[in-house]
Design a protein around this motif. Structure first.
Motif, short mmCIF file in Angstrom:
data_model
loop_
_atom_site.label_atom_id
_atom_site.label_comp_id
_atom_site.label_asym_id
_atom_site.label_seq_id
_atom_site.Cartn_x
_atom_site.Cartn_y
_atom_site.Cartn_z
N VAL A 129 1.08 -1.33 -0.31
CA VAL A 129 0.13 0.09 0.19
C VAL A 129 1.39 1.22 0.04
O VAL A 129 0.63 2.21 -0.64
N HIS A 132 2.47 1.49 -3.46
CA HIS A 132 1.57 2.37 -4.22
C HIS A 132 1.21 3.96 -4.26
O HIS A 132 1.63 4.53 -5.38
N CYS A 167 -10.05 2.59 1.71
CA CYS A 167 -8.85 2.10 1.52
C CYS A 167 -8.31 1.50 2.66
O CYS A 167 -8.09 0.86 3.72
N GLU A 251 -3.93 -0.43 -13.04
CA GLU A 251 -4.25 -0.18 -11.33
C GLU A 251 -5.52 -0.60 -11.06
O GLU A 251 -5.19 -1.39 -10.11
N THR A 252 -6.64 -1.58 -11.57
CA THR A 252 -7.71 -2.17 -10.82
C THR A 252 -7.33 -3.71 -11.07
O THR A 252 -7.10 -4.41 -9.91
N TRP A 255 -4.71 -4.10 -7.42
CA TRP A 255 -5.84 -4.49 -6.48
C TRP A 255 -6.32 -5.53 -6.31
O TRP A 255 -6.80 -6.43 -5.77
N THR A 259 -5.63 -8.46 -3.40
CA THR A 259 -7.25 -8.48 -2.92
C THR A 259 -6.68 -10.03 -2.90
O THR A 259 -6.89 -10.94 -1.76
N ALA A 267 -10.26 -4.77 0.74
CA ALA A 267 -10.11 -5.30 -0.09
C ALA A 267 -10.35 -5.51 -1.92
O ALA A 267 -10.76 -4.57 -2.80
N THR A 271 -12.00 -2.23 -4.22
CA THR A 271 -11.40 -2.62 -5.62
C THR A 271 -12.43 -2.52 -6.50
O THR A 271 -12.42 -2.30 -7.34
N SER A 274 -14.27 0.64 -6.65
CA SER A 274 -12.42 1.61 -7.74
C SER A 274 -13.00 1.52 -9.00
O SER A 274 -12.50 2.45 -9.93
#
Length: 309
Positions: A129, A132, A167, A251-252, A255, A259, A267, A271, A274
């Motif tokens: 985290v 990121h 988050c 980016e997805t 995550w 997760t 998470a 995710t 987002s």
């Protein structure tokens, strides 16, 4: 030579009948739209950052503060309408606030938990985290070029809630305070590598997009002027060959990797939420590309997920 512009104020959907006159030289090469907004501020008390400036019919928006005044197309005697957008925050300030939050929340919750009983996953999650969002902060400082100067403060607070609470607080609380975890099998460590790989691909996408806005401003003649922060080109490489918003896709996937690695229920929610927001933005961006580039834009591209969406 002095010219005059007529300023009217707009409150919601109502335009005041009162006229306020500004006198300035519209052909001055050294003045910009920001110069005009500063003059408007003197008579309306609306700071330039809060001004939404349009033509009298509200169809043309003047929002590029760096654009030379003599290239805005104004004529002496023209009527302009200004609206007070309310409290605003600079985009760069909003980004810093958003990204510092989750790091602080994770660190706080990490030290509130039982550190001596943490698994490899729990220890690694903190660094994932932090990495990121430190990457995001560095991109904000050195990579991103913002198309707008500011964001409504109310919207900025909603964004901070997304990062700080959904988050930082929710995932951090689950990992360090609310659940007990056992050591995972060694093969799950592959998701750390996948996470890092997707973060790298996301960075490369951001560098590619930013490169378009760090080239000399496009200006064939006055009517073709396009400011740096408005310039767009058709992106290629790093996933853009299949989707318009490859940066959102990577980016997805980062995550998703996080997760799976953590097994965090919070998470999953973060995710999913987002991704749903990024999908909206990706579809809007995809439509802008199609409208702006027409037949030149690759027809086989999707918005955010290859072959699907």
């Amino acid at each position: 030579m002095s010219d005059q512009l007529i300023i009217k104020r707009r409150r919601r959907n109502t335009i005041d009948a009162t006229n306020q006159i500004i006198t300035l030289n519209l052909s001055d090469n050294n003045s910009s739209l920001l110069t005009l907004k500063q003059e408007i501020s003197k008579i309306t008390r609306i700071k330039p950052l809060r001004q939404w400036l349009t033509s009298e019919d509200l169809k043309t928006v003047y929002d590029d503060n760096s654009k030379p005044l003599n290239q805005c197309g104004f004529k002496s005697g023209q009527v302009l309408v200004v609206k007070d957008l309310g409290p605003q925050m600079l985009w760069i300030t909003v980004f810093y606030a958003e990204y510092v939050g989750p790091i602080l929340m994770f660190v706080l919750l990490y030290y509130l938990g039982k550190k001596d009983k943490y698994t490899f996953m729990q220890k690694s999650a903190l660094w994932m985290v932090a990495a990121h969002y430190i990457k995001r902060i560095l991109e904000t400082k050195f990579v991103h070029v913002f198309s707008r100067d500011s964001m409504p403060t109310k919207r900025a607070l909603i964004n901070c809630f997304h990062y700080w609470i959904l988050c930082g607080a929710c995932i951090g609380s689950e990992l360090y305070l609310l659940r007990t975890f056992k050591e995972d099998p060694a093969w799950k460590k592959i998701f750390i590598a996948l996470f890092a790989g997707f973060e790298f691909l996301n960075l490369m996408c951001h560098l590619r997009l930013a490169s378009f806005r760090k080239q000399p401003a496009i200006k064939k003649n006055d009517s073709d002027y396009v400011a740096l922060n408005k310039q767009r080109q058709i992106p290629y490489g790093w996933g853009f060959g299949r989707i318009s918003s490859a940066n959102y896709f990577w980016e997805t996937m980062a995550w998703v990797s996080f997760t799976i690695f953590t097994g965090s229920y919070a998470a999953i929610g973060f995710t999913a939420f987002s991704f749903s927001q990024m999908m909206i933005w990706a579809k809007q961006k995809h439509q802008r590309y199609l409208k702006e580039f027409g037949d030149k834009y690759p027809k086989n591209r999707k918005a955010i997920v290859p072959f699907i969406v």
